[in-house]
Write a protein that holds these residues in place. Structure first.
Motif, PDB file in Angstrom:
ATOM      1  N   PHE B 125      43.325 -34.509   8.600  1.00 36.02           N
ATOM      2  CA  PHE B 125      43.275 -34.442  10.034  1.00 36.02           C
ATOM      3  C   PHE B 125      43.991 -35.723  10.663  1.00 36.02           C
ATOM      4  N   ASP B 126      44.090 -36.742   9.705  1.00 35.14           N
ATOM      5  CA  ASP B 126      44.931 -37.940  10.232  1.00 35.14           C
ATOM      6  C   ASP B 126      46.271 -37.545  10.624  1.00 35.14           C
ATOM      7  N   HIS B 129      49.737 -38.480   8.334  1.00 38.27           N
ATOM      8  CA  HIS B 129      49.669 -37.386   7.376  1.00 38.27           C
ATOM      9  C   HIS B 129      49.946 -35.872   7.857  1.00 38.27           C
ATOM     10  N   ARG B 130      49.235 -35.684   9.049  1.00 37.11           N
ATOM     11  CA  ARG B 130      49.569 -34.200   9.336  1.00 37.11           C
ATOM     12  C   ARG B 130      51.126 -34.102  10.002  1.00 37.11           C
ATOM     13  N   ALA B 131      51.546 -35.008  10.601  1.00 38.28           N
ATOM     14  CA  ALA B 131      52.852 -34.947  11.039  1.00 38.28           C
ATOM     15  C   ALA B 131      53.674 -34.806   9.836  1.00 38.28           C
ATOM     16  N   LEU B 132      53.598 -35.391   8.756  1.00 41.04           N
ATOM     17  CA  LEU B 132      54.300 -35.139   7.731  1.00 41.04           C
ATOM     18  C   LEU B 132      54.223 -33.795   6.969  1.00 41.04           C
ATOM     19  N   GLU B 270      53.740 -60.031   8.897  1.00 44.09           N
ATOM     20  CA  GLU B 270      52.912 -58.952   9.982  1.00 44.09           C
ATOM     21  C   GLU B 270      51.565 -58.832   9.342  1.00 44.09           C
ATOM     22  N   GLU B 271      50.664 -58.422  10.074  1.00 46.41           N
ATOM     23  CA  GLU B 271      49.267 -58.145  10.007  1.00 46.41           C
ATOM     24  C   GLU B 271      49.077 -57.541   8.659  1.00 46.41           C
ATOM     25  N   VAL B 272      47.899 -57.738   8.136  1.00 51.06           N
ATOM     26  CA  VAL B 272      47.519 -57.006   6.937  1.00 51.06           C
ATOM     27  C   VAL B 272      47.147 -55.555   7.423  1.00 51.06           C
ATOM     28  N   LEU B 273      46.768 -54.633   6.612  1.00 53.01           N
ATOM     29  CA  LEU B 273      46.507 -53.330   6.864  1.00 53.01           C
ATOM     30  C   LEU B 273      45.104 -52.951   7.355  1.00 53.01           C
ATOM     31  N   LEU B 274      44.906 -52.137   8.180  1.00 50.19           N
ATOM     32  CA  LEU B 274      43.443 -51.891   8.681  1.00 50.19           C
ATOM     33  C   LEU B 274      42.473 -51.883   7.357  1.00 50.19           C
ATOM     34  N   ASN B 275      41.331 -52.166   7.730  1.00 42.41           N
ATOM     35  CA  ASN B 275      40.449 -52.404   6.665  1.00 42.41           C
ATOM     36  C   ASN B 275      39.942 -51.352   5.861  1.00 42.41           C
ATOM     37  N   PHE B 276      39.363 -50.455   6.578  1.00 43.11           N
ATOM     38  CA  PHE B 276      38.990 -49.121   5.576  1.00 43.11           C
ATOM     39  C   PHE B 276      38.819 -47.834   6.282  1.00 43.11           C
ATOM     40  N   PHE B 277      38.222 -46.995   5.517  1.00 39.34           N
ATOM     41  CA  PHE B 277      38.538 -45.519   6.275  1.00 39.34           C
ATOM     42  C   PHE B 277      37.786 -45.287   7.567  1.00 39.34           C
ATOM     43  N   GLN B 287      39.251 -35.057  14.815  1.00 36.29           N
ATOM     44  CA  GLN B 287      40.007 -34.193  14.827  1.00 36.29           C
ATOM     45  C   GLN B 287      39.310 -33.201  13.803  1.00 36.29           C
ATOM     46  N   GLU B 288      38.750 -33.518  12.755  1.00 35.12           N
ATOM     47  CA  GLU B 288      38.090 -32.672  11.832  1.00 35.12           C
ATOM     48  C   GLU B 288      37.011 -31.848  12.666  1.00 35.12           C
TER      49      GLU B 288
END
Lengths: 346, 346, 346, 346
Positions: B125-126, B129-132, B270-277, B287-288
């Protein structure tokens, strides 16, 4: 200081090397030989260099310091040995051979002949991949844990070529990626597992030879490497490296023709990728030659050794067996190399 | 139209769902139950909802239309069955269970009970990923050939947690990626091969449980999927999908906190990635829940079925066995699903 | 077909051209002249070409087909005229001169002399910018409306150089951007407004000459162009073009040394930009020479004409006046060009 | 702690604020008033809040702590003053007014009334732009030298709207960018120069009001800012900031709907940009409300003051005059502000 080099082999890749030999100011392009005299003559005329009448003559000519071997793969072990025995420095295109026993015999025969022999894995000399490798070996991500290699050709080779090299996706194409894997892992893989499918379609691959493959490598210390390969990517030549470790990740991305971005009403678009290895890796062949000159003229260690060629071949053949039999295949090393992974980066 | 939902389980992931249940205008948050009454009471007070005294009471309460199960994994099959038998619609966090036989028994028991049951694979439901997936299923790259999933956590779970779930990297973590793989492949994998290592170090992983892994999946038609997984990525939560096919490639890349780029004297950064789920996938849980409401209130097909949960579990257990025994493991399906891959995207 | 070219001027930029003249197979590098004989001799020896004893001799030598003028800017109009009168084809580095009246007189003098004269605005030959221009002129964004040019040098020129060229940021540096602007706008600017400041600091700019500037151009049809310029960017040579129109936008971005990305614990980083024009625009000088050869040997139109040089100079001087007096400055064209904007892209 | 807020104005932007007032747990949404009772009733019903019968009643209602003013711009100064005199905290949408004398009179009248008044420049609260501003003010690029703002709307406002606001590109639209410029420059501009054209075409802009513009700002210390604006960008809402200084550059780039990249046979493509401000800047309105709550409930300084509103208006009107008369326009400040640039970032 100039090195006089004769080229043996006037095929497709031979012509790529001829171009670079002709332009390098430290090279005396001493002539070209090919069984197919017409091909050899064309190269000789294009670059204004002598047409060599026979292999024997070339090897016995004392004014020739080194040879570039770009003949068919099965002739490589014999030619390497004869050239080294004649006292020449040798550059031989990949693969070092097609049969592991022959290559092992070659290694033994060369044990007492102290001539530089370099195998042609050009991708090590690509500036992007090399910058990644230098950062990796410089400690940028600490201990290495995972390697991911994506390697997709824009289109499959001609049908006739594929017909003559069944399973060639492993020993003709993925052999490059196995060399990249060993170069980055800096440790010998002890196991390979591979899967392969024929998905591209009858038109381009009528004999349904494997055209899509994945492989997984494992080392004794637990590092792992994944390779993704296809013989057809409509968006161009897809060549990416990713290394992951305790302190981060490095990626060497794809290379585009130019960096123009177009913002349109439906899409934000960029150019597709460079079309194939003669475009994408053009400079790597030039740098590969420079590396050979450093080894021969300036006594640097050879960057890509026969052992490197032997191991990539071993991995290719093991991967082909794995994909065929559906089991992981162990690698073992009867003939320990005298020196492995010698390269300037270490 | 409003759905009255009780939450069973007040642990970490239960609280994530509690937040979304409390804020969704189509949900009546009917109460919270947990064996650990203190935890349940805290959630009840935070959201101003009833503390449910017993499971029995909750299941017998006709004003409750549905339950969210976020209890420990081994309780899932029993609770799903009891709730469905009590006429409730059911949402159950992943995994659907820990034992394949129990899950197969559950599938049989549910065969005659016509209640919607949804399993919590939130990544479907992300929005990225869903657009992909939508583009993939819409034909953007033609026939699918290869899937590559990169999935690295920023840091391993607590030592105690890892100690209680040996090999959990497969059935706790990579199970998400197996669900992604099945979702994208749109065909059941028939074989899995996996390798795993313990590389992270004693400090974070004193018991040397596998913390670094790769897996390869194969389907009957020859599609293949590679998964790269680590329990520790210093640059943040690394979550990428890549699908490759006859007409091109799609990538769903990482998500950064903000899009500011800094050009400095030594680096362009650039900034590092978002930290966790809970950061990266926060919206996916919202969305789920919407998807569950569509299934229950508006009769849409359930997007993530028990069969999906069963198959991801089967792949996880097979991967664990493969990594342990060093062989590829075949998957077989004794209990054919009545309906697979039901989702709105098809 | 080969063109015999003599190089007049052995300074910094002269050496750049010498390199390319020496390597181009269609060029006969006929010799080098400089008032400073030692400099000329060094170039002559490096490339194994004749040292020319006098300018007169070079211009009277019938075996010389063309000259490359890389002498100081104030000598350009005289040398161009003398060379053209001697029947030579002429390439002259930018700027075409330093005084507008002299350049206008030159234009009139050349009116009856039919020799090709090309001015050295090398950026038009950069492959990235050129791809943008080709897409623009091919209609990719419909009617053009706005142009944005970012142009920042990594570091200011030597103090002595700046001292000798007060306000040089406009007529030495931004003159390149004015040429880019005219090339892209495809319409003469009728007004320029500029602001300039001295911000870099005493150490690098002790005389506080303007080192930071912006300019705005306007055309009769209402197109507009913004230029941002600095003499010091710590992250490297910042060279970007953006064109915006009715159907979208095109950007030609910066060029990095290699495409490796590093994901670390604090930052996701890339290499800083290529350091300066001899790196970033190296290939553009090679292509510029190719364009000159096409004009002279194959009768193509000259891509960068004296009129182009005259107009960039006019814009530079107008911008300097605008920045000094604080008013927009109108451009008027007493001597209409016989041919403007001649280039292969149209 | 809760703040009771009444909303004055039920137009387009009023509805955006109504949504956020209704959802914020620290807000008591105390009612809605609009001269157009039907519009007000619709908002009242949608959010279940009281319809306020008269402005007088709202201002005299002691249970109302604060008002949000989203009425037409020319009513702002009067309403702000009346609300502040009635003891309310005030949030007023941009612009603070349409006439500089009225705004200066308002500033004087408010001098003795100690109520928080915040002006609605929402872009300061966008997370991306704010991250850039925080890095800038934290010293990431040292002394600031140049600011570049790109600001293009996806499509022009309705014809009727443009007809009623001739030259509105400056005081309706670019006023946001002037606020961004002042926020980033951290110093008052002393001069503005602007150019404007009507390029979009008769269909969307039949009255040929200026629809394409550029502006240049200068501060006393020599910092400079360039703004590029268009009322129509087919690729979506183009909103970029770039700040350049002695130690580097920061860019806040555009925001895309999702991060999926498609590699096709002709193009590598990404989604076009988010469509307009209600999408791109949705969260900024939520954060703007949070900032107002901090100011009123927790005594933080107001982040966007009336002085900020006054100055952006002054710049807008000066830019309009500059574009009309073709000269740079100086700014002078008869009424010195009691407090400028108050914001938490400093």
């Amino acid at each position: 200081m100039r090195l006089n080099i004769a080229l043996l082999g006037a095929g497709f890749i031979g012509k790529v090397h001829a171009e670079n030999l002709a332009q390098n100011p430290s090279v005396g392009f001493a002539g070209i030989y090919d069984l197919d005299e017409a091909s050899a003559r064309a190269v000789a005329e294009q670059h204004g260099v002598p047409l060599l009448g026979s292999l024997e003559g070339a090897l016995n000519d004392d004014s020739i310091d080194a040879v570039f071997i770009t003949t068919p793969p099965d002739t490589h072990p014999t030619l390497i040995l004869r050239a080294a025995q004649a006292g020449k420095a040798v550059f031989c295109e990949k693969p070092v051979g097609t049969n592991l026993d022959e290559v092992d015999a070659l290694l033994q025969s060369l044990a007492d002949i102290d001539r530089p022999v370099q195998i042609g894995f050009n991708r090590r000399f690509d500036s992007h991949h090399r910058a990644l490798a230098e950062k990796l070996k410089g400690g940028a991500i600490g201990r290495l844990e995972q390697v991911t290699i994506t390697s997709r050709d824009p289109h499959p080779p001609p049908v006739a070529y594929m017909r003559n090299t069944p399973g060639g996706i492993f020993y003709d194409s993925m052999i490059h990626d196995f060399d990249m894997a060993r170069w980055l892992l800096d440790e010998e893989p002890i196991e390979v597992y591979a899967v392969a499918s024929s998905l591209i379609g009858e038109e381009l691959n009528p004999d349904r030879d494997p055209d899509t493959a994945m492989a997984t490598l494992r080392t004794a210390s637990g590092k792992m490497c994944a390779i993704q390969m296809s013989r057809r990517a409509v968006y161009g030549y897809d060549q990416r490296l990713e290394v992951f470790g305790e302190k981060g990740m490095l990626q060497s991305g794809n290379v585009q023709v130019h960096n123009v971005r177009h913002y349109g009403a439906k899409i934000i678009g960029e150019e597709v990728l460079l079309n194939f290895f003669t475009d994408r890796y053009r400079q790597s062949y030039v740098q590969e030659l420079e590396s050979f000159l450093l080894a021969v003229l300036h006594d640097h260690p050879v960057e890509v050794t026969i052992w490197d060629g032997r191991q990539s071949l071993a991995l290719s053949l093991a991967a082909l067996r794995s994909a065929t039999e559906g089991v992981p295949v162990q690698l073992n090393y009867p003939h320990a190399p005298r020196q492995t992974h010698r390269d300037r980066l270490q």
